[in-house]
Design an enzyme around this catalytic site. Structure first.
Site, PDB file in Angstrom:
ATOM      1  N   PRO A   2     -14.904 -23.622  23.112  1.00  0.00           N
ATOM      2  CA  PRO A   2     -15.238 -23.725  21.695  1.00  0.00           C
ATOM      3  C   PRO A   2     -15.478 -25.151  21.223  1.00  0.00           C
ATOM      4  O   PRO A   2     -14.642 -26.014  21.397  1.00  0.00           O
ATOM      5  CB  PRO A   2     -14.019 -23.108  20.995  1.00  0.00           C
ATOM      6  N   GLU A   3     -16.629 -25.387  20.647  1.00  0.00           N
ATOM      7  CA  GLU A   3     -16.910 -26.652  19.978  1.00  0.00           C
ATOM      8  C   GLU A   3     -17.001 -26.357  18.484  1.00  0.00           C
ATOM      9  O   GLU A   3     -16.688 -25.261  18.047  1.00  0.00           O
ATOM     10  CB  GLU A   3     -18.202 -27.276  20.526  1.00  0.00           C
TER      11      GLU A   3
END
Length: 272
Positions: A2-3
């Site tokens: 996840p960014e």
DNA sequence: AAGTAGTCCTGAGTGC
DNA sequence: TGCACTCAGGACTACT
């Protein structure tokens, strides 16, 4: 992994836990990235008021002036289940059960993430949040700001842009894509970029992150949103993970190199 | 002071 | 089939 767009997608998806009341909290005995000071008793009876995001941190504000800080690390998932009597699975490290029987579950196989509790008014002083630079969508993050920040930086532009004190939420995936769109080689020294290149890079970072949010984030390996759905942006990658394949702009190939221990993907011909 | 290397962790992938 | 090994990387710490 996840960014920022993935975290933002999760934040939006979590709006349906607002006004729910915690009836029970579970925490596993596995050590997460930082030792949590979490007081479980203090959470019981808390009502969710608001879900915010700062950099890659999700901030869940409660009515009792406390906030949960959640970081998903590399492999973390935060999923909301409406079913009653949710049964724990492997790597569930933190679960909030609400009084309507639904649950918010934090699952993280690699345990690079963490969950912590802090008084809401002190949230900006939390050790993980205190030194963060501006959000990429903040108007403070513009060409003039970045020009000043890069002036003394002799290290490569790719690593520099992943420094959270310069701008937050630009991880390995999106900086590769942003540099490609800006036709800037990841090997360039940060202080060698001219103002036009910097302006282009700022615009492309903003644009690519916004596009990714609009598409529900990218699903590489582990990522799912708050409902457990996959994102779509990974289908838009121009260079990330495309080593040896043809560049989408010229007839050259996409190269993979390692910079500061992280993979970089770029086209030697397009990116100067 | 700034830059770089090492560290944490598990699951997926690869080679024998 | 199974084992050993390598790789993925966010963000901190500890060096140079």
């Amino acid at each position: 992994m996840p960014e920022l767009p993935e975290i933002e997608t999760i934040r939006i998806g979590l709006n349906n836990i607002i006004n729910k009341k915690i009836s029970q909290v579970f925490r596993s005995d596995k050590k997460l990235r930082i030792a949590s000071t979490l007081d479980l008793k203090g959470l019981n009876g808390s009502i969710v008021k608001k879900i915010n995001r700062r950099a890659r941190y999700l901030l869940i504000n409660f009515d009792n002036k406390n906030s949960l800080i959640v970081h998903l690390g590399m492999s973390g998932r935060l999923v909301y289940k409406t079913q009653n009597n949710y049964e724990k699975i492997k790597h569930d490290h933190f679960i909030c059960e609400f009084d309507d029987g639904s649950s918010l579950i934090y699952n993280d196989p690699r345990r690079f993430g963490f969950v912590d509790l802090i008084t809401t008014k002190n949230i900006e002083t939390h050790s993980m949040l205190a030194k963060l630079g501006p959000e990429p969508f903040d108007e403070k993050f513009d060409a003039q700001y970045l020009l000043e920040k890069l002036q003394k930086k002799t290290t490569n532009i790719k690593t520099t842009m992943m420094d959270n004190e310069i701008v937050v939420g630009v991880g390995n995936t999106y900086i590769n894509e942003s540099l490609f769109l800006s036709k800037i080689s990841p090997l360039r020294a940060a202080n060698s970029l001219n103002k036009n290149e910097i302006a282009m890079l700022v615009e492309n970072i903003k644009q690519i992150l916004q596009t990714a949010i609009n598409q529900g984030g990218s699903s590489i390996n582990d990522y799912v949103d708050a409902k457990g759905n996959l994102g779509n942006f990974q289908n838009n990658f121009r260079v990330y993970g495309r080593q040896g394949k043809e560049c989408l702009v010229c007839e050259g190939d996409v190269d993979r190199i390692v910079q500061n221990g992280r993979s970089s993907f770029y086209c030697r011909k397009c990116q100067k």
